[in-house]
Design a protein around this motif. Structure first.
Motif, PDB file in Angstrom:
ATOM      1  N   GLU A 178       0.843  -1.190   0.000  1.00  0.00           N
ATOM      2  CA  GLU A 178       0.000   0.000   0.000  1.00  0.00           C
ATOM      3  C   GLU A 178       0.878   1.239   0.000  1.00  0.00           C
ATOM      4  N   ALA A 179       0.534   2.202  -0.848  1.00  0.00           N
ATOM      5  CA  ALA A 179       1.289   3.447  -0.925  1.00  0.00           C
ATOM      6  C   ALA A 179       1.189   4.204   0.393  1.00  0.00           C
ATOM      7  N   ILE A 180       2.241   4.982   0.683  1.00  0.00           N
ATOM      8  CA  ILE A 180       2.257   5.746   1.926  1.00  0.00           C
ATOM      9  C   ILE A 180       2.721   7.166   1.625  1.00  0.00           C
ATOM     10  N   PHE A 181       2.158   8.106   2.345  1.00  0.00           N
ATOM     11  CA  PHE A 181       2.463   9.525   2.160  1.00  0.00           C
ATOM     12  C   PHE A 181       3.300  10.002   3.335  1.00  0.00           C
ATOM     13  N   ILE A 182       4.550  10.397   3.049  1.00  0.00           N
ATOM     14  CA  ILE A 182       5.487  10.849   4.080  1.00  0.00           C
ATOM     15  C   ILE A 182       5.741  12.343   3.877  1.00  0.00           C
ATOM     16  N   TYR A 183       5.675  13.103   4.944  1.00  0.00           N
ATOM     17  CA  TYR A 183       5.846  14.540   4.816  1.00  0.00           C
ATOM     18  C   TYR A 183       6.786  15.084   5.896  1.00  0.00           C
ATOM     19  N   SER A 184       7.270  16.272   5.653  1.00  0.00           N
ATOM     20  CA  SER A 184       8.141  16.944   6.612  1.00  0.00           C
ATOM     21  C   SER A 184       7.314  17.420   7.804  1.00  0.00           C
ATOM     22  N   PRO A 185       7.856  17.300   9.023  1.00  0.00           N
ATOM     23  CA  PRO A 185       7.124  17.805  10.193  1.00  0.00           C
ATOM     24  C   PRO A 185       6.826  19.308  10.105  1.00  0.00           C
ATOM     25  N   LYS A 186       7.591  20.035   9.272  1.00  0.00           N
ATOM     26  CA  LYS A 186       7.375  21.478   9.133  1.00  0.00           C
ATOM     27  C   LYS A 186       6.359  21.821   8.044  1.00  0.00           C
ATOM     28  N   ALA A 187       5.881  20.823   7.331  1.00  0.00           N
ATOM     29  CA  ALA A 187       4.921  21.090   6.252  1.00  0.00           C
ATOM     30  C   ALA A 187       3.591  21.559   6.840  1.00  0.00           C
ATOM     31  N   PRO A 188       2.961  22.585   6.284  1.00  0.00           N
ATOM     32  CA  PRO A 188       1.663  23.058   6.786  1.00  0.00           C
ATOM     33  C   PRO A 188       0.599  21.963   6.710  1.00  0.00           C
ATOM     34  N   LYS A 189      -0.256  21.924   7.714  1.00  0.00           N
ATOM     35  CA  LYS A 189      -1.286  20.888   7.760  1.00  0.00           C
ATOM     36  C   LYS A 189      -2.225  20.973   6.555  1.00  0.00           C
ATOM     37  N   GLU A 190      -2.515  22.188   6.117  1.00  0.00           N
ATOM     38  CA  GLU A 190      -3.414  22.335   4.974  1.00  0.00           C
ATOM     39  C   GLU A 190      -2.809  21.719   3.722  1.00  0.00           C
ATOM     40  N   LYS A 191      -1.505  21.895   3.542  1.00  0.00           N
ATOM     41  CA  LYS A 191      -0.844  21.335   2.366  1.00  0.00           C
ATOM     42  C   LYS A 191      -0.774  19.817   2.456  1.00  0.00           C
ATOM     43  N   VAL A 192      -0.509  19.293   3.644  1.00  0.00           N
ATOM     44  CA  VAL A 192      -0.475  17.840   3.837  1.00  0.00           C
ATOM     45  C   VAL A 192      -1.840  17.242   3.510  1.00  0.00           C
ATOM     46  N   ARG A 193      -2.881  17.872   4.008  1.00  0.00           N
ATOM     47  CA  ARG A 193      -4.235  17.373   3.769  1.00  0.00           C
ATOM     48  C   ARG A 193      -4.587  17.444   2.286  1.00  0.00           C
ATOM     49  N   TYR A 194      -4.154  18.517   1.625  1.00  0.00           N
ATOM     50  CA  TYR A 194      -4.472  18.683   0.205  1.00  0.00           C
ATOM     51  C   TYR A 194      -3.836  17.584  -0.632  1.00  0.00           C
ATOM     52  N   TRP A 195      -2.548  17.316  -0.410  1.00  0.00           N
ATOM     53  CA  TRP A 195      -1.863  16.311  -1.205  1.00  0.00           C
ATOM     54  C   TRP A 195      -2.318  14.901  -0.870  1.00  0.00           C
ATOM     55  N   LYS A 196      -2.609  14.651   0.374  1.00  0.00           N
ATOM     56  CA  LYS A 196      -3.100  13.319   0.755  1.00  0.00           C
ATOM     57  C   LYS A 196      -4.435  13.033   0.065  1.00  0.00           C
ATOM     58  N   ASP A 197      -5.310  14.007   0.061  1.00  0.00           N
ATOM     59  CA  ASP A 197      -6.611  13.825  -0.610  1.00  0.00           C
ATOM     60  C   ASP A 197      -6.444  13.743  -2.127  1.00  0.00           C
ATOM     61  N   SER A 198      -5.543  14.547  -2.692  1.00  0.00           N
ATOM     62  CA  SER A 198      -5.346  14.547  -4.136  1.00  0.00           C
ATOM     63  C   SER A 198      -4.781  13.214  -4.626  1.00  0.00           C
ATOM     64  N   LEU A 199      -3.861  12.629  -3.847  1.00  0.00           N
ATOM     65  CA  LEU A 199      -3.254  11.358  -4.222  1.00  0.00           C
ATOM     66  C   LEU A 199      -4.091  10.159  -3.811  1.00  0.00           C
ATOM     67  N   GLN A 200      -5.128  10.420  -2.961  1.00  0.00           N
ATOM     68  CA  GLN A 200      -6.027   9.351  -2.483  1.00  0.00           C
ATOM     69  C   GLN A 200      -5.224   8.240  -1.792  1.00  0.00           C
ATOM     70  N   ILE A 201      -4.393   8.663  -0.844  1.00  0.00           N
ATOM     71  CA  ILE A 201      -3.569   7.732  -0.068  1.00  0.00           C
ATOM     72  C   ILE A 201      -4.116   7.673   1.348  1.00  0.00           C
ATOM     73  N   ARG A 202      -4.274   6.449   1.850  1.00  0.00           N
ATOM     74  CA  ARG A 202      -4.881   6.263   3.171  1.00  0.00           C
ATOM     75  C   ARG A 202      -3.869   6.476   4.289  1.00  0.00           C
ATOM     76  N   LYS A 203      -2.661   5.939   4.142  1.00  0.00           N
ATOM     77  CA  LYS A 203      -1.661   6.001   5.204  1.00  0.00           C
ATOM     78  C   LYS A 203      -0.753   7.217   5.022  1.00  0.00           C
ATOM     79  N   SER A 204      -0.506   7.943   6.083  1.00  0.00           N
ATOM     80  CA  SER A 204       0.395   9.096   6.038  1.00  0.00           C
ATOM     81  C   SER A 204       1.003   9.305   7.413  1.00  0.00           C
TER      82      SER A 204
END
Length: 536
Positions: A71-97
């Protein structure tokens, strides 16, 4: 599919299994003979049997393989804005992050968001298929490249891309004076600035978008050997006379030939053709033997003083094998390119492998080992007579720089170069026999191209910043990450992905095993039950 991967050798694993089974057998015999109730015997037998089976399983370490994609996983920087993390997670349709500091090595492919990862954090992604998301802010610069070393009189080309859909004014300024200006493409955001260089040594220009300075474009200009120009024309004119003076005053070697009449020729300077590098002619000289010989020797050619483009351009194509095309743009006798500069009422249609300037009134094409240029500009000498020598110099520098012949040895570096990241230096031509070149107190060793025998490349990582000495007479500039942060992030990302071994998607089956903490937990529970059971 389940397989066994023992913690120790197979022989020792089987030997321990036999011993454990023998001990279990003795325990079962002792339990059955003990004076206990049937329920107590059943509990003891179950606990001891489970413990022995658990111990044997732990020794043999069962693992399982599955051809099913992870299963694909979405990894992000701890400094990344929450809005941007949420946007990309929804756009890529990835469950795990999760943030990268909590990543434990599961999931494939891995989608990365952020540019501030450390090397140790990225090493966790070994063997994974990585999709690194390049998320640029609106108005940020995502691409920029220019020549780090070039010769005097050559053309500097700065190409870049600014994120955004608006057409923006981009300019290069040196000490407050605009050197070159253009506008970004309204859709792609790309731009290209081209200008001739004349200041020897270190050059530092400000790259601006409007009044906002993005950063400095630093490059080094080396002195060029004088070029031998030869002017061949059918009649004497102020245009060729002033051009000859201009080239001579610029330190170039100039010779000329003017046909006064059919049997009368006036020559100036050296007429030797073996050192000729640049030929400036009018259309009447196209079929001359001296012109064809100069082209065969690799000299660049500029055809000017065209009276009728519809007949002169086809003649140029026939003489040199080029494919210039022209079309009429106005019914007037002349068209104005910019104040003080006029051209014939034709423009050159842009073709593959051609460069055009001055509103398509000037074009250059590579023909074999030489460069052919055609100019439909009108007379330029009135600019000089009017006292505007700077405009005259700018005009001719731009045309001549595009046609400059190749040098015996060329050392090139693409900028920007960043401290601590991989960089390259290129050497072109076969007269460079050295196997290395000095860089401060270190050396860069070259590798010969397997395809081009005249091309060598040296790879290096520079740990210093600022102006760095290269060889005996050259320098290049190394930027800190803070000078061009967006470009440094792009280069760091590219270096990391390039250095990783190729991972073919879904080429390796997913491998699973019981985690150590789960083994230890079950051991602890069973041993606790075995210890508590006699006390109940």
């Amino acid at each position: 599919m389940i397989q066994l991967e023992p913690l120790i050798s197979w022989n020792w694993a089987w030997l321990i299994t036999v011993v454990v089974c023998a001990i279990l057998g003795l325990q079962l015999v002792w339990i059955l003979k003990a004076g206990l109730t049937s329920s107590r015997k059943a509990v003891k037998i179950a606990l001891n049997t489970l413990f022995c089976l658990l111990l044997i399983s732990y020794i043999f370490q069962p693992v399982w393989y599955s051809d099913k994609d992870e299963e694909a996983i979405f990894i992000y920087s701890p400094k990344a804005p929450k809005e941007k993390v949420r946007y990309w997670k929804d756009s890529l349709q990835i469950r795990k992050s999760m943030p990268i500091d909590k990543y434990q090595g599961t999931g494939n492919p891995v989608y990365l968001l952020g540019d501030d990862f450390t090397v140790s954090e990225l090493l966790k992604l070994g063997g994974k298929e990585i999709e690194w998301i390049a998320d640029f802010e609106y108005g940020s610069i995502s691409f920029l490249e220019w020549k780090g070393i070039l010769r005097e009189g050559g053309n500097q080309v700065v190409e870049g891309k600014i994120e955004g859909s608006d057409s923006l004014e981009v300019l290069l300024a040196q000490q407050g004076e605009v050197v070159s200006k253009t506008y970004t493409d309204s859709h792609a955001g790309t731009f290209s600035l081209e200008f001739p260089v004349s200041v020897l040594g270190r050059n530092s220009l400000e790259l601006k978008v409007g009044d906002n300075t993005l950063g400095h474009v630093n490059f080094f200009v080396r002195a060029a050997e004088p070029i031998h120009y030869r002017l061949l024309v059918s009649f004497p004119s102020a245009e060729t006379r002033i051009l000859s003076r201009f080239l001579t005053s610029s330190g170039e070697k100039v010779s000329g030939q003017v046909e006064i009449s059919k049997n009368s020729v006036v020559q100036s300077g050296s007429s030797k053709s073996d050192s000729l590098q640049f030929l400036i002619i009018d259309p009447a000289q196209l079929s001359k033997k001296s012109t064809q010989q100069a082209v065969e020797n690799g000299a660049s050619v500029l055809v000017m003083n065209m009276e009728d483009a519809t007949t002169d351009i086809p003649a140029v194509n026939k003489a040199f094998g080029t494919n210039f095309k022209v079309r009429r743009t106005t019914d007037e006798e002349r068209r104005e390119i910019e104040p003080g500069i006029e051209a014939s009422p034709f423009e050159i249609e842009r073709g593959m492998g051609q460069k055009t300037h001055f509103d398509n009134a000037f074009a250059v094409q590579q023909a074999g080992k030489t460069k052919i240029g055609v100019s439909m500009l009108g007379s330029t000498f009135p600019i000089m007579l009017a006292g505007d020598s700077l405009l005259y110099k700018e005009l001719w520098d731009k045309m001549l720089a595009t046609l400059l012949p190749d040098e015996p040895v060329v050392i090139e570096m693409d900028q920007p170069i960043f401290r601590g990241l991989h960089s390259e230096v290129h050497v072109i031509k076969d007269q460079f026999e050295e196997k290395s070149i000095g860089i401060d107190s270190d050396s860069i060793f070259f590798q010969q191209s397997l395809v081009n025998p005249f091309y060598k490349t040296g790879n290096f990582i520079n740990l210093d910043s600022g102006w760095i000495a290269l060889g005996d007479s050259l320098e290049f500039y190394t930027y800190t990450p803070e000078e061009w942060p967006d470009l440094h992030a792009v280069k760091f990302r590219a270096d990391f992905l390039k250095s990783r071994p190729f991972v073919e998607p879904n080429s390796i089956p997913d491998k699973g095993r019981v985690a150590d903490w789960l083994w230890y937990g079950i051991f602890l529970v069973l041993l606790t039950l075995i210890w508590i059971e006699p006390k109940i």
